[in-house]
Scaffold this motif. Sequence first.
Motif, PDB file in Angstrom:
ATOM      1  N   GLU A 261       0.309  -1.128   0.270  1.00  0.00           N
ATOM      2  CA  GLU A 261      -0.102  -0.334   0.077  1.00  0.00           C
ATOM      3  C   GLU A 261       0.288   1.195  -0.233  1.00  0.00           C
ATOM      4  O   GLU A 261       0.216   2.209  -0.612  1.00  0.00           O
ATOM      5  CB  GLU A 261      -0.992  -0.608   1.282  1.00  0.00           C
ATOM      6  N   ASP A 262       1.909   1.365   0.803  1.00  0.00           N
ATOM      7  CA  ASP A 262       2.659   2.655   1.113  1.00  0.00           C
ATOM      8  C   ASP A 262       3.705   2.768  -0.158  1.00  0.00           C
ATOM      9  O   ASP A 262       4.300   3.771  -1.360  1.00  0.00           O
ATOM     10  CB  ASP A 262       3.904   1.764   1.222  1.00  0.00           C
ATOM     11  N   LEU A 263       4.009   2.058  -0.913  1.00  0.00           N
ATOM     12  CA  LEU A 263       5.041   1.156  -2.433  1.00  0.00           C
ATOM     13  C   LEU A 263       3.853   2.638  -3.377  1.00  0.00           C
ATOM     14  O   LEU A 263       4.234   2.834  -4.123  1.00  0.00           O
ATOM     15  CB  LEU A 263       5.280  -0.146  -2.375  1.00  0.00           C
ATOM     16  N   ARG A 264       2.486   1.878  -3.733  1.00  0.00           N
ATOM     17  CA  ARG A 264       1.358   1.933  -3.961  1.00  0.00           C
ATOM     18  C   ARG A 264       1.330   4.201  -4.255  1.00  0.00           C
ATOM     19  O   ARG A 264       0.537   3.978  -4.840  1.00  0.00           O
ATOM     20  CB  ARG A 264       0.523   0.823  -4.397  1.00  0.00           C
TER      21      ARG A 264
ATOM     22  N   ILE B 247      -5.687  -8.127  -2.490  1.00  0.00           N
ATOM     23  CA  ILE B 247      -4.607  -7.199  -2.731  1.00  0.00           C
ATOM     24  C   ILE B 247      -5.140  -7.380  -4.283  1.00  0.00           C
ATOM     25  O   ILE B 247      -3.423  -6.398  -4.983  1.00  0.00           O
ATOM     26  CB  ILE B 247      -3.063  -7.932  -2.339  1.00  0.00           C
ATOM     27  N   SER B 248      -5.004  -7.256  -5.127  1.00  0.00           N
ATOM     28  CA  SER B 248      -5.047  -7.606  -6.335  1.00  0.00           C
ATOM     29  C   SER B 248      -5.493  -6.330  -7.577  1.00  0.00           C
ATOM     30  O   SER B 248      -4.468  -5.554  -8.532  1.00  0.00           O
ATOM     31  CB  SER B 248      -6.259  -8.534  -7.326  1.00  0.00           C
ATOM     32  N   ASP B 249      -6.229  -5.361  -6.427  1.00  0.00           N
ATOM     33  CA  ASP B 249      -6.181  -3.676  -6.578  1.00  0.00           C
ATOM     34  C   ASP B 249      -4.536  -3.142  -6.821  1.00  0.00           C
ATOM     35  O   ASP B 249      -4.437  -2.101  -7.316  1.00  0.00           O
ATOM     36  CB  ASP B 249      -7.455  -3.530  -6.179  1.00  0.00           C
ATOM     37  N   LEU B 250      -3.661  -3.544  -5.726  1.00  0.00           N
ATOM     38  CA  LEU B 250      -2.394  -3.149  -5.805  1.00  0.00           C
ATOM     39  C   LEU B 250      -1.298  -3.379  -6.513  1.00  0.00           C
ATOM     40  O   LEU B 250      -0.498  -2.008  -6.754  1.00  0.00           O
ATOM     41  CB  LEU B 250      -1.586  -3.509  -4.162  1.00  0.00           C
ATOM     42  N   PHE B 251      -2.021  -4.066  -7.595  1.00  0.00           N
ATOM     43  CA  PHE B 251      -1.177  -4.489  -8.407  1.00  0.00           C
ATOM     44  C   PHE B 251      -1.898  -4.029  -9.991  1.00  0.00           C
ATOM     45  O   PHE B 251      -2.264  -4.400 -10.078  1.00  0.00           O
ATOM     46  CB  PHE B 251      -0.160  -6.545  -8.372  1.00  0.00           C
TER      47      PHE B 251
ATOM     48  N   ALA C 171      16.540  -9.534   4.924  1.00  0.00           N
ATOM     49  CA  ALA C 171      16.059  -9.869   6.483  1.00  0.00           C
ATOM     50  C   ALA C 171      14.432  -9.804   6.923  1.00  0.00           C
ATOM     51  O   ALA C 171      14.071 -11.196   7.061  1.00  0.00           O
ATOM     52  CB  ALA C 171      17.272 -10.311   6.946  1.00  0.00           C
ATOM     53  N   SER C 172      14.084  -8.973   6.722  1.00  0.00           N
ATOM     54  CA  SER C 172      12.660  -8.905   7.260  1.00  0.00           C
ATOM     55  C   SER C 172      12.078  -8.061   6.055  1.00  0.00           C
ATOM     56  O   SER C 172      12.619  -7.410   5.377  1.00  0.00           O
ATOM     57  CB  SER C 172      13.255  -8.588   8.432  1.00  0.00           C
ATOM     58  N   VAL C 173      10.671  -7.707   6.001  1.00  0.00           N
ATOM     59  CA  VAL C 173       9.838  -6.908   5.055  1.00  0.00           C
ATOM     60  C   VAL C 173      10.150  -5.559   6.017  1.00  0.00           C
ATOM     61  O   VAL C 173      10.371  -4.402   5.038  1.00  0.00           O
ATOM     62  CB  VAL C 173       7.467  -7.360   6.003  1.00  0.00           C
ATOM     63  N   ASP C 174      10.424  -5.581   6.809  1.00  0.00           N
ATOM     64  CA  ASP C 174      10.740  -4.029   8.176  1.00  0.00           C
ATOM     65  C   ASP C 174      12.256  -3.269   6.114  1.00  0.00           C
ATOM     66  O   ASP C 174      12.470  -2.315   6.326  1.00  0.00           O
ATOM     67  CB  ASP C 174      11.179  -3.774   8.605  1.00  0.00           C
ATOM     68  N   GLU C 175      13.177  -3.735   7.091  1.00  0.00           N
ATOM     69  CA  GLU C 175      14.615  -3.900   5.856  1.00  0.00           C
ATOM     70  C   GLU C 175      13.839  -4.056   4.709  1.00  0.00           C
ATOM     71  O   GLU C 175      14.600  -2.983   3.805  1.00  0.00           O
ATOM     72  CB  GLU C 175      15.249  -4.795   6.160  1.00  0.00           C
ATOM     73  N   LEU C 176      13.246  -4.856   3.871  1.00  0.00           N
ATOM     74  CA  LEU C 176      12.455  -4.504   2.475  1.00  0.00           C
ATOM     75  C   LEU C 176      12.170  -3.141   2.720  1.00  0.00           C
ATOM     76  O   LEU C 176      12.592  -2.856   1.304  1.00  0.00           O
ATOM     77  CB  LEU C 176      11.413  -5.251   2.314  1.00  0.00           C
ATOM     78  N   ARG C 177      11.099  -2.491   3.474  1.00  0.00           N
ATOM     79  CA  ARG C 177      10.645  -1.720   3.432  1.00  0.00           C
ATOM     80  C   ARG C 177      12.229  -0.861   2.563  1.00  0.00           C
ATOM     81  O   ARG C 177      11.878   0.609   2.002  1.00  0.00           O
ATOM     82  CB  ARG C 177       9.968  -0.900   4.230  1.00  0.00           C
ATOM     83  N   ARG C 178      12.965  -0.433   3.586  1.00  0.00           N
ATOM     84  CA  ARG C 178      13.896   0.383   3.750  1.00  0.00           C
ATOM     85  C   ARG C 178      14.708   0.255   2.168  1.00  0.00           C
ATOM     86  O   ARG C 178      15.300   1.382   2.355  1.00  0.00           O
ATOM     87  CB  ARG C 178      14.996   0.444   5.352  1.00  0.00           C
ATOM     88  N   VAL C 179      14.444  -1.019   2.049  1.00  0.00           N
ATOM     89  CA  VAL C 179      15.367  -1.064   1.077  1.00  0.00           C
ATOM     90  C   VAL C 179      15.041  -0.143  -0.688  1.00  0.00           C
ATOM     91  O   VAL C 179      15.540   0.866  -1.560  1.00  0.00           O
ATOM     92  CB  VAL C 179      16.360  -2.434   0.047  1.00  0.00           C
ATOM     93  N   LEU C 180      13.560  -0.215  -0.451  1.00  0.00           N
ATOM     94  CA  LEU C 180      12.554   0.231  -1.818  1.00  0.00           C
ATOM     95  C   LEU C 180      12.124   1.661  -1.664  1.00  0.00           C
ATOM     96  O   LEU C 180      12.111   1.614  -2.290  1.00  0.00           O
ATOM     97  CB  LEU C 180      10.833  -1.114  -1.405  1.00  0.00           C
ATOM     98  N   LEU C 181      12.052   1.804   0.020  1.00  0.00           N
ATOM     99  CA  LEU C 181      11.670   3.030   0.445  1.00  0.00           C
ATOM    100  C   LEU C 181      12.366   3.319   0.304  1.00  0.00           C
ATOM    101  O   LEU C 181      12.190   5.435   0.952  1.00  0.00           O
ATOM    102  CB  LEU C 181      10.303   2.528   1.262  1.00  0.00           C
TER     103      LEU C 181
END
Length: 223
Positions: free
Chosen positions: A103-106, A132-136, A212-222
Amino acid sequence: MALTGEDVTGRRLVVFDFDGTLADTVAGICATARTVLRAHGVPERELERVRQIIGPPFPQAFSLVFGLSEDEAAQVTAEYRAIYQDLGLKGWPLYPGMRELLEDLRASGRRLAVASSKRETLVIRAVADNGISDLFDLVLGKTSDEQTSKAQTIARVVSELGLRACDAVMVGDRHHDVDAAAEVGVACVGVTYGGTAAPGELEEAGACAVAASVDELRRVLLG
């Protein structure tokens, strides 16, 4: 979080693998595969390798990991699918925090897609089951068992969305994702929270970052 290469926070398109990346499918895949492989006489000691089938396409994965013939791998795949398709949402729940990340990426203006080695009809259903279909913008998978190239699926995503490889970043949990993305010129972020990759696998394959976590992925992408 290991940063090993280029910064991808500005990429317009984020392409996700499904198994072990968006959704926690490991338990369902492994339990189903063990049931079928036992019935085909695969020894218990060899079943310890069952997690390795996550990543490569089916039916080829059963030959690659367990040395099955092409015909037996096809039969095992058919029996596996007959069980797996009935698991429903309990077989493919999102990782905690993943919905919020999407949702935040969107909200940040990113375009989102799925490129999976699962059958396309099943991955579309699994995304829908999670609401989550509407997010893609696009959800793609394999259209036949003869299709073995994930690179082609990633390239198709980029092309159908009218973008370039340099506009995209792939997110995946196995070296197969990193390799396929590299083949079409797309940077890849590896994730280890699903426990599917061997230690160092993603770094050695050339992932630009490993989360190593979804939170870390968030930092990499955002950022």
